[in-house]
Write a protein that holds these residues in place. Sequence first.
Motif, PDB file in Angstrom:
ATOM      1  N   TYR A 115       3.034  11.827   0.742  1.00 50.05           N
ATOM      2  CA  TYR A 115       2.641  12.915   1.630  1.00 50.05           C
ATOM      3  C   TYR A 115       3.486  14.140   1.300  1.00 50.05           C
ATOM      4  O   TYR A 115       4.637  14.022   0.863  1.00 50.05           O
ATOM      5  N   LEU A 168      -1.755  14.196   3.022  1.00 45.61           N
ATOM      6  CA  LEU A 168      -1.769  13.123   2.041  1.00 45.61           C
ATOM      7  C   LEU A 168      -2.046  13.684   0.646  1.00 45.61           C
ATOM      8  O   LEU A 168      -3.016  14.411   0.444  1.00 45.61           O
ATOM      9  N   PHE A 180       1.850   5.477  -0.541  1.00 45.72           N
ATOM     10  CA  PHE A 180       1.342   6.815  -0.254  1.00 45.72           C
ATOM     11  C   PHE A 180       2.403   7.863  -0.603  1.00 45.72           C
ATOM     12  O   PHE A 180       3.608   7.605  -0.520  1.00 45.72           O
ATOM     13  N   TYR A 202       0.890  -1.158   0.000  1.00 45.60           N
ATOM     14  CA  TYR A 202       0.000   0.000   0.000  1.00 45.60           C
ATOM     15  C   TYR A 202       0.932   1.213   0.000  1.00 45.60           C
ATOM     16  O   TYR A 202       1.814   1.323   0.846  1.00 45.60           O
ATOM     17  N   LYS A 254      -2.823   7.989  -2.767  1.00 44.83           N
ATOM     18  CA  LYS A 254      -2.587   6.668  -2.203  1.00 44.83           C
ATOM     19  C   LYS A 254      -2.908   5.605  -3.245  1.00 44.83           C
ATOM     20  O   LYS A 254      -3.747   5.813  -4.129  1.00 44.83           O
TER      21      LYS A 254
END
Lengths: 116, 112
Positions: B36, B46, B34, B32, B49
């Motif tokens: 930021y 964020l 992401f 997973y 994603k």
Amino acid sequence: GAGVSQSPSNKVTEKGKDVELRCDPISGHTALYWYRQRLGQGLEFLIYFQGNSAPDKSGLPSDRFSAERTGESVSTLTIQRTQQEDSAVYLCASSLSRIGMNTEAFFGQGTRLTVV
Amino acid sequence: AQSVTQPDIHITVSEGASLELRCNYSYGATPYLFWYVQSPGQGLQLLLKYFSGDTLVQGIKGFEAEFKRSQSSFNLRKPSVHWSDAAEYFCAVGGTRGKLTFGTGTRLTIIP
């Protein structure tokens, strides 16, 4: 609450003293993370709480560092006998559930700790 | 163990130019991922994603990222940067156990 709340926002302490940093996660969030960010550095993982499971403490740098969380509410990060190298911003984040279940982590503004 | 590498510590681009920030991850299963952003004196926000499905994901502020499993990469792109995009950008990987690991960040400077 509306967001992740950390207190205090700033803390200056003398070398050798103990400090407690507090994190109030978003209401209903079962996962909570602590990170350390030294000046100009990335985020260093410290500890992760998920519901009633045993926390992942693999990032705590020494036995002077400890953290607690009661249920799915507030968490405190305690640093005993602070050293100058502990000076950093300590960031807390929470997520609705375990990362990966279509959830994301929301961060607080951090506590800037200065050890003098 | 999961890890993230952001090979570029600092990138400078001209306003209006395109941008690509690199991110490589290490994780034994489907990660997973992401991105930021951290602006000076601000918390982490964020941008986007990836959990599954379409490997090209769109985020806020006109950013997008593409997951390439074969290259273990999740590079962030923007076709035209604005002065307000100057910030620190962090890539992160999460696994099924819930732990979230960040890269060391890329500092983006925008020149007029």
